[in-house]
Scaffold this active site. Structure first.
Site, PDB file in Angstrom:
ATOM      1  N   SER A   1     -10.237  -9.160   6.596  1.00 43.70           N
ATOM      2  CA  SER A   1     -10.416  -7.825   7.161  1.00 43.70           C
ATOM      3  C   SER A   1      -9.636  -6.809   6.332  1.00 43.70           C
ATOM      4  CB  SER A   1      -9.966  -7.836   8.628  1.00 43.70           C
ATOM      5  OG  SER A   1     -10.389  -6.669   9.283  1.00 43.70           O
ATOM      6  N   ASN A   2      -9.365  -5.656   6.877  1.00 42.48           N
ATOM      7  CA  ASN A   2      -8.660  -4.613   6.130  1.00 42.48           C
ATOM      8  C   ASN A   2      -7.837  -3.758   7.080  1.00 42.48           C
ATOM      9  OD1 ASN A   2     -10.346  -2.207   7.013  1.00 42.48           O
ATOM     10  ND2 ASN A   2     -11.894  -3.636   6.275  1.00 42.48           N
TER      11      ASN A   2
END
Ligand code: C5P
Length: 231
Positions: free
Chosen positions: A28-29
């Site tokens: 993810s980020n």
């Protein structure tokens, strides 16, 4: 607040997608969802119908909008496609994974070897697909988070993805961008370059909507003159 977006239906993506590696791990980020949520809240306050397709976020859901949750890019894409035909404005504010694991393990990955290679494949480009499907007076607006050559890269995306506008974010600037209450950006379209200096995301959101209202006025007028010219 002026109801200058009454009659518009906004579809906004927000937050981060999660691409599963195995049942307990994902890629993810750092997106918090704040910018997309701020846009949703601001648009609803100005009279628009708003649907937010939201990935993972770390802030409270926006007031006044319909929320649809999505986990991966694939799920976000499906949710967006479900809603797209009723939207008059699409804003892609989500930080969608560009890549995802090529295979998703059904059991938790065990540690054994000293090194491990994870093979990735491209995830669907939601904004690109939406832009290709655009119909009638739909406005399609993207975001570009860049750490270098911000305006140059954003202009390339504006053109390549055939967007009406793009909001260019310098995520390397301290105090702005990902996971911050503040943002600084440049709103770009074929003929507008509007600098939006460091300010709270809700204010940036209203400034972006001001530009959309202006673009809407010119876009509404355009087809009429084309029709006249064709005759
Ligand atoms: O090309 P880039 O990923 O930098 O473009 C960013 C814009 O594209 C954002 O508006 C983001 O929401 C959208 N995007 C998308 N699907 C992807 C990657 C980005 O909709 N897989």
């Amino acid at each position: 607040v002026a109801q200058d977006l009454a009659g518009e239906t906004f579809l906004i993506t927000a937050g981060a997608t999660r691409e599963k590696i195995d049942p307990v791990r994902f890629i993810s980020n750092r997106s918090s969802g704040r910018m997309g949520y701020a846009l949703a809240e601001a648009a609803a306050a100005r009279g628009a119908e708003v649907t937010v397709v939201s990935g993972a976020t770390s802030v409270a859901p926006p007031r006044g909008s319909h929320l649809v949750n999505a986990d991966s890019a694939e799920e976000m894409r499906a949710a967006v496609m479900n809603q797209l035909s009723s939207a008059s404005v699409f804003i892609g504010a989500a930080a969608v994974s560009d890549y995802r694991p090529k295979t998703r393990l059904s059991e938790k990955l065990k540690k054994s070897t000293n090194s491990l290679t994870l093979e990735l494949e491209r995830a669907p480009d939601i904004l690109g697909e939406v832009s290709k499907l655009r119909a009638g007076n739909q406005l399609v607006i993207g975001f570009a988070a860049e750490t270098n050559d911000l305006l140059k890269n954003a202009r390339v995306k504006l053109k390549e993805k055939n967007l009406d506008a793009i909001v260019a974010n310098d995520v390397s600037q301290p105090g702005a961008g990902f996971d911050s209450e503040l943002n600084a950006a440049t709103f770009l379209s074929a003929d507008i370059e509007r600098e939006l200096p460091l300010m709270p995301k809700i204010d940036i959101a209203h400034r972006i909507l001001d530009e959309i209202v202006r673009m809407r006025q010119t876009k509404r007028e355009a087809p009429k003159s084309e029709t006249v010219a064709a005759r």
